[in-house]
Write a protein that holds these residues in place. Structure first.
Motif, PDB file in Angstrom:
ATOM      1  N   ALA A  96      10.385  19.125  11.436  1.00 39.95           N
ATOM      2  CA  ALA A  96       9.119  19.505  11.910  1.00 39.95           C
ATOM      3  C   ALA A  96       8.758  19.030  12.961  1.00 39.95           C
ATOM      4  CB  ALA A  96       8.100  19.102  10.740  1.00 39.95           C
ATOM      5  N   ALA A  97       9.039  17.504  13.483  1.00 37.70           N
ATOM      6  CA  ALA A  97       8.680  16.688  14.693  1.00 37.70           C
ATOM      7  C   ALA A  97       9.592  15.609  14.898  1.00 37.70           C
ATOM      8  CB  ALA A  97       7.052  16.048  14.205  1.00 37.70           C
ATOM      9  N   PRO A  98      10.747  16.105  15.256  1.00 38.66           N
ATOM     10  CA  PRO A  98      12.056  15.234  15.585  1.00 38.66           C
ATOM     11  C   PRO A  98      11.720  14.302  16.569  1.00 38.66           C
ATOM     12  CG  PRO A  98      12.492  17.458  16.496  1.00 38.66           C
ATOM     13  CD  PRO A  98      11.265  17.605  15.813  1.00 38.66           C
ATOM     14  N   ARG A  99      10.769  14.387  17.454  1.00 34.81           N
ATOM     15  CA  ARG A  99      10.492  13.207  18.521  1.00 34.81           C
ATOM     16  C   ARG A  99       9.424  12.093  17.711  1.00 34.81           C
ATOM     17  NH1 ARG A  99       9.285  15.042  24.389  1.00 34.81           N
ATOM     18  NH2 ARG A  99       7.565  16.033  23.246  1.00 34.81           N
ATOM     19  N   THR A 100       8.932  12.278  16.777  1.00 32.47           N
ATOM     20  CA  THR A 100       7.895  11.538  16.179  1.00 32.47           C
ATOM     21  C   THR A 100       8.428  10.414  15.646  1.00 32.47           C
ATOM     22  OG1 THR A 100       6.201  13.337  15.595  1.00 32.47           O
ATOM     23  CG2 THR A 100       6.081  11.302  14.420  1.00 32.47           C
ATOM     24  N   LYS A 101       8.113   9.277  15.900  1.00 31.84           N
ATOM     25  CA  LYS A 101       8.551   8.056  15.551  1.00 31.84           C
ATOM     26  C   LYS A 101       7.844   7.628  13.872  1.00 31.84           C
ATOM     27  CE  LYS A 101       9.260   5.863  20.058  1.00 31.84           C
ATOM     28  NZ  LYS A 101      10.844   6.179  20.023  1.00 31.84           N
ATOM     29  N   LEU A 102       8.825   7.135  13.057  1.00 30.23           N
ATOM     30  CA  LEU A 102       8.218   6.973  11.895  1.00 30.23           C
ATOM     31  C   LEU A 102       8.196   5.479  11.269  1.00 30.23           C
ATOM     32  CD1 LEU A 102      10.505   9.463   9.467  1.00 30.23           C
ATOM     33  CD2 LEU A 102       8.446   9.751  10.786  1.00 30.23           C
ATOM     34  N   ALA A 103       6.992   5.178  11.026  1.00 34.49           N
ATOM     35  CA  ALA A 103       6.704   3.791  10.797  1.00 34.49           C
ATOM     36  C   ALA A 103       6.275   3.410   9.458  1.00 34.49           C
ATOM     37  CB  ALA A 103       5.247   3.517  11.619  1.00 34.49           C
ATOM     38  N   GLY A 104       6.524   2.248   9.192  1.00 32.89           N
ATOM     39  CA  GLY A 104       6.381   1.833   7.582  1.00 32.89           C
ATOM     40  C   GLY A 104       6.743   0.573   7.456  1.00 32.89           C
ATOM     41  N   PRO A 105       6.338  -0.127   6.230  1.00 28.28           N
ATOM     42  CA  PRO A 105       5.737   0.394   5.031  1.00 28.28           C
ATOM     43  C   PRO A 105       4.275   0.624   5.021  1.00 28.28           C
ATOM     44  CG  PRO A 105       6.287  -1.614   4.625  1.00 28.28           C
ATOM     45  CD  PRO A 105       6.981  -1.670   5.719  1.00 28.28           C
ATOM     46  N   GLY A 106       3.667  -0.084   6.060  1.00 33.72           N
ATOM     47  CA  GLY A 106       2.146   0.097   6.281  1.00 33.72           C
ATOM     48  C   GLY A 106       1.421  -0.687   4.878  1.00 33.72           C
ATOM     49  N   THR A 107       2.107  -1.793   4.698  1.00 30.19           N
ATOM     50  CA  THR A 107       1.476  -2.446   3.334  1.00 30.19           C
ATOM     51  C   THR A 107       0.189  -3.363   3.804  1.00 30.19           C
ATOM     52  OG1 THR A 107       3.047  -4.382   4.036  1.00 30.19           O
ATOM     53  CG2 THR A 107       3.496  -2.871   2.140  1.00 30.19           C
ATOM     54  N   ALA A 108      -0.746  -3.212   3.136  1.00 28.57           N
ATOM     55  CA  ALA A 108      -1.843  -4.143   3.151  1.00 28.57           C
ATOM     56  C   ALA A 108      -1.675  -5.431   2.806  1.00 28.57           C
ATOM     57  CB  ALA A 108      -2.965  -3.587   2.338  1.00 28.57           C
ATOM     58  N   LYS A 109      -2.034  -6.377   3.806  1.00 28.68           N
ATOM     59  CA  LYS A 109      -1.802  -7.904   3.539  1.00 28.68           C
ATOM     60  C   LYS A 109      -3.183  -8.643   3.879  1.00 28.68           C
ATOM     61  CE  LYS A 109       1.758  -8.954   2.616  1.00 28.68           C
ATOM     62  NZ  LYS A 109       2.437  -9.199   1.567  1.00 28.68           N
ATOM     63  N   MET A 110      -3.450  -9.741   3.109  1.00 26.64           N
ATOM     64  CA  MET A 110      -4.821 -10.312   3.418  1.00 26.64           C
ATOM     65  C   MET A 110      -4.349 -11.930   3.746  1.00 26.64           C
ATOM     66  SD  MET A 110      -7.209  -8.485   2.464  1.00 26.64           S
ATOM     67  CE  MET A 110      -8.477  -9.642   2.449  1.00 26.64           C
ATOM     68  N   GLY A 111      -5.333 -12.414   4.476  1.00 26.10           N
ATOM     69  CA  GLY A 111      -5.109 -13.998   4.617  1.00 26.10           C
ATOM     70  C   GLY A 111      -5.733 -14.877   3.550  1.00 26.10           C
ATOM     71  N   VAL A 112      -6.232 -14.116   2.441  1.00 29.15           N
ATOM     72  CA  VAL A 112      -6.694 -14.952   1.215  1.00 29.15           C
ATOM     73  C   VAL A 112      -5.752 -14.393  -0.039  1.00 29.15           C
ATOM     74  CG1 VAL A 112      -8.587 -15.593   2.287  1.00 29.15           C
ATOM     75  CG2 VAL A 112      -8.651 -13.499   1.104  1.00 29.15           C
ATOM     76  N   GLY A 113      -5.606 -15.229  -0.818  1.00 23.35           N
ATOM     77  CA  GLY A 113      -4.784 -14.711  -2.131  1.00 23.35           C
ATOM     78  C   GLY A 113      -5.948 -14.247  -3.345  1.00 23.35           C
ATOM     79  N   GLY A 114      -5.500 -13.605  -4.410  1.00 26.51           N
ATOM     80  CA  GLY A 114      -6.302 -13.613  -5.783  1.00 26.51           C
ATOM     81  C   GLY A 114      -6.656 -12.145  -5.483  1.00 26.51           C
ATOM     82  N   ILE A 115      -6.128 -11.054  -4.995  1.00 27.78           N
ATOM     83  CA  ILE A 115      -6.430  -9.690  -5.004  1.00 27.78           C
ATOM     84  C   ILE A 115      -5.160  -9.061  -5.414  1.00 27.78           C
ATOM     85  CG2 ILE A 115      -7.417  -7.880  -3.446  1.00 27.78           C
ATOM     86  CD1 ILE A 115      -8.241  -9.882  -1.557  1.00 27.78           C
ATOM     87  N   PRO A 116      -5.070  -8.991  -6.908  1.00 25.79           N
ATOM     88  CA  PRO A 116      -3.934  -8.239  -7.207  1.00 25.79           C
ATOM     89  C   PRO A 116      -3.373  -6.864  -6.931  1.00 25.79           C
ATOM     90  CG  PRO A 116      -5.282  -9.410  -9.142  1.00 25.79           C
ATOM     91  CD  PRO A 116      -6.130  -9.561  -7.655  1.00 25.79           C
ATOM     92  N   SER A 117      -4.615  -6.205  -6.612  1.00 29.82           N
ATOM     93  CA  SER A 117      -4.352  -4.625  -6.494  1.00 29.82           C
ATOM     94  C   SER A 117      -3.557  -4.644  -5.041  1.00 29.82           C
ATOM     95  CB  SER A 117      -5.610  -4.042  -6.078  1.00 29.82           C
ATOM     96  OG  SER A 117      -6.380  -4.497  -5.109  1.00 29.82           O
ATOM     97  N   ILE A 118      -3.151  -5.436  -4.173  1.00 31.48           N
ATOM     98  CA  ILE A 118      -2.608  -5.509  -3.066  1.00 31.48           C
ATOM     99  C   ILE A 118      -1.442  -6.445  -3.079  1.00 31.48           C
ATOM    100  CG2 ILE A 118      -4.341  -4.391  -1.810  1.00 31.48           C
ATOM    101  CD1 ILE A 118      -4.612  -7.102  -0.378  1.00 31.48           C
ATOM    102  N   GLU A 119      -1.063  -7.120  -4.176  1.00 27.96           N
ATOM    103  CA  GLU A 119       0.003  -8.035  -4.275  1.00 27.96           C
ATOM    104  C   GLU A 119       1.016  -7.822  -5.118  1.00 27.96           C
ATOM    105  OE1 GLU A 119      -2.327 -11.617  -5.260  1.00 27.96           O
ATOM    106  OE2 GLU A 119      -3.275 -11.587  -3.347  1.00 27.96           O
TER     107      GLU A 119
END
Length: 517
Positions: A232-255
């Motif tokens: 569909a778009a052979p010139r488009t660069k694919l990026a990933g994984p795009g994970t959410a990271k935090m500077g503080v802990g204790g947030i299970p939904s993104i860990e």
């Protein structure tokens, strides 16, 4: 470094704008002509996100002045979100302000993008999104987004629908929405420079992201995504994984799933660009400002706060080196705090973080940084309702005009005083210093030759007004940008005001690393 409370208590408001009102610290000497080259960054390094809800309408973070105090520090999303209508991206003021920051990348994404239904018709859309989706994207809205990017010299990054509506009976991703979306993009002369499979796969929010989406499922889906995009778009660069990271802990939904998990899953994802998201804290909507996970204004000028992005970037860099050597690293979403931004993010106080993070990560190896957001609630560099510049906009404008793509080594940061250097944009052999004075005391830079000083200060750190060399910056008649004029330092020293952000252009630095700029 003194706290805001201490500054207010010595009778000078929140900032001293003249050296006679505060002590002067020891001078710092620098030879700009001898600074060595560190690396070169993308010309679109400074980039921005426009959340998908600006295209579709839908819910967003509630403005702080509309929230009862009892609602702050909660994670009841219904209490801290509000409805929005689509944004007018054809606004001349918005286009004028954004184009002045170009060339840039614009990321159209965010949580809303994970469950969008693309209405591939010029007929009126249905009253609500079909089952398996939560919001509608019309042809008109997407064309407006592409037209906006063209008008402001931006290349586009987006993510795609990943909700139940695009999944087959085995729960695998299909290009059910992506195929018609990409076909329409080509039909209107649009192009994606880069794409992510979807937004923050490690931060599930059913139905926008399927519950329990494992690293192995991501790898399976990314393989299908790459196969589709290669056609569909052979010139488009694919990026990933795009994970959410935090500077503080204790947030299970993104860990529960890490970037390493995604990179090592099978079949191994092949990323053209390694992408991640990072926020140093939670905003007051989701955590009290005084808590470990939150951030209070009286800590905003601390070296610890400003250094937080380093740790995660170094982890991402190591991940890239192990699994995608040679790939670029993009921070595709970042800002002052998750949950819609800090209460004081539109104010001058946050300009220190904004400027420091760009310069710090450019020196360390980041290739592009997407601030969330260009426009959005309390975290936009442009006010969402008025399209007036917020305080960080003026720092972004000076970065664009003065900081070139070649990064120089200005030495390690000092406590309370951070110094960065780039080749001066558009001036062969020239150098621009970015000197951030976090202290309530005057600093002196010994530079050995004349320079042009662009000093950003404010009469109130918690206000939105910004002064350039003592003159308040504001749009002129017809939304024209004000004149951005320096103060000429003719001697060998430059005086830096207390609590100030200073761009110091040295066109005659004669730095060998900058001769081809």
């Amino acid at each position: 470094m003194r706290s805001l409370k201490a500054l207010a208590g010595i009778g000078i408001g929140l900032i001293a704008t003249t050296g006679g009102m505060a002590a002067t610290l020891q001078p710092v000497a620098i030879d700009a002509g001898a600074l060595p080259l560190v690396r070169e960054i993308d010309e679109r390094f400074m980039s921005f996100q426009i959340g998908f809800s600006h295209l579709t309408g839908g819910e967003t973070w509630k403005a702080y002045d509309e929230m009862p105090s009892a609602d702050t520090g909660k994670r009841d999303f219904a209490a801290i979100r509000e409805a929005r209508v689509p944004t007018d991206l054809a606004s001349p003021r918005l286009r004028t302000l954004t184009k002045a920051l170009g060339p840039l990348y614009i990321r159209y994404s965010g949580t809303t993008a994970n469950s969008v239904y693309f209405h591939d018709s010029d007929a009126p859309p249905p009253a609500s999104a079909p089952a398996g989706y939560t919001v509608l994207l019309t042809r008109k809205a997407w064309k407006g987004a592409i037209d906006f990017a063209h008008a402001v010299d931006a290349k586009v990054l987006t993510s795609f629908t990943n909700s139940e509506g695009v999944r087959d009976v085995s729960h695998a991703w299909t290009p059910r929405m992506a195929a018609s979306w990409m076909a329409y993009t080509r039909a209107i002369g649009g192009e994606l420079y880069a794409a992510e499979l979807f937004n923050e796969p490690n931060a599930p929010e059913p139905p926008r992201i399927p519950k329990g989406h494992t690293a192995e499922e991501y790898a399976r889906d990314f393989a299908a995504f790459r196969g589709f995009m290669s056609q569909a778009a052979p010139r488009t660069k694919l990026a990933g994984p795009g994970t959410a990271k935090m500077g503080v802990g204790g947030i299970p939904s993104i860990e529960w799933v890490t970037s390493e998990d995604y990179a090592t899953a099978s079949p191994a994802p092949k990323f053209d660009i390694v992408s991640y998201h990072y926020y140093p804290a939670l905003a007051e909507r989701c955590a009290p400002a005084s808590s470990v996970q939150g951030m209070s204004a009286d800590r905003a000028l601390s070296d610890d706060w400003l250094a937080r992005p380093e740790k995660e970037f170094q982890a991402q860099k190591a991940l890239r080196d192990r699994h995608a050597p040679g790939a670029k690293i993009w921070l595709t979403e970042t800002g002052g705090a998750a949950c819609g931004g800090l209460r004081w993010q539109p104010a001058f106080l946050d300009v220190f973080r904004f400027a420091d993070t760009h310069a710090r990560l450019a020196r360390q190896g980041l290739d592009a940084m997407f601030t969330h957001a260009l426009i959005s609630g309390s975290n936009g560099v442009i006010d969402e309702k008025t399209f007036e510049p917020n305080a960080s906009y003026w720092s972004a404008l000076l970065w664009r005009r003065l900081m070139g793509t070649r990064v120089l080594d200005a030495g390690p940061n000092q406590a309370g005083f951070h110094l960065y250097a780039h080749c001066q944009r558009g001036v062969p052999s020239g150098v621009t210093l970015l000197a951030i004075n976090l202290e309530a005391a005057t600093r002196t830079l010994r530079i050995g030759r004349g320079a042009d000083l662009y000093a950003l200060t404010a009469p109130d750190l918690l206000g939105r007004a910004v002064q350039l060399n003592g003159k308040t910056l504001a749009l002129a008649v017809g939304d024209a940008l004000p004149a951005i004029e320096p103060k000429r330092a003719r001697g060998s020293e430059v005086t830096l005001a207390p609590t100030s952000i200073n761009f110091i252009a040295m066109p005659r630095a004669n730095n060998p690393a900058c001769r081809v700029n």
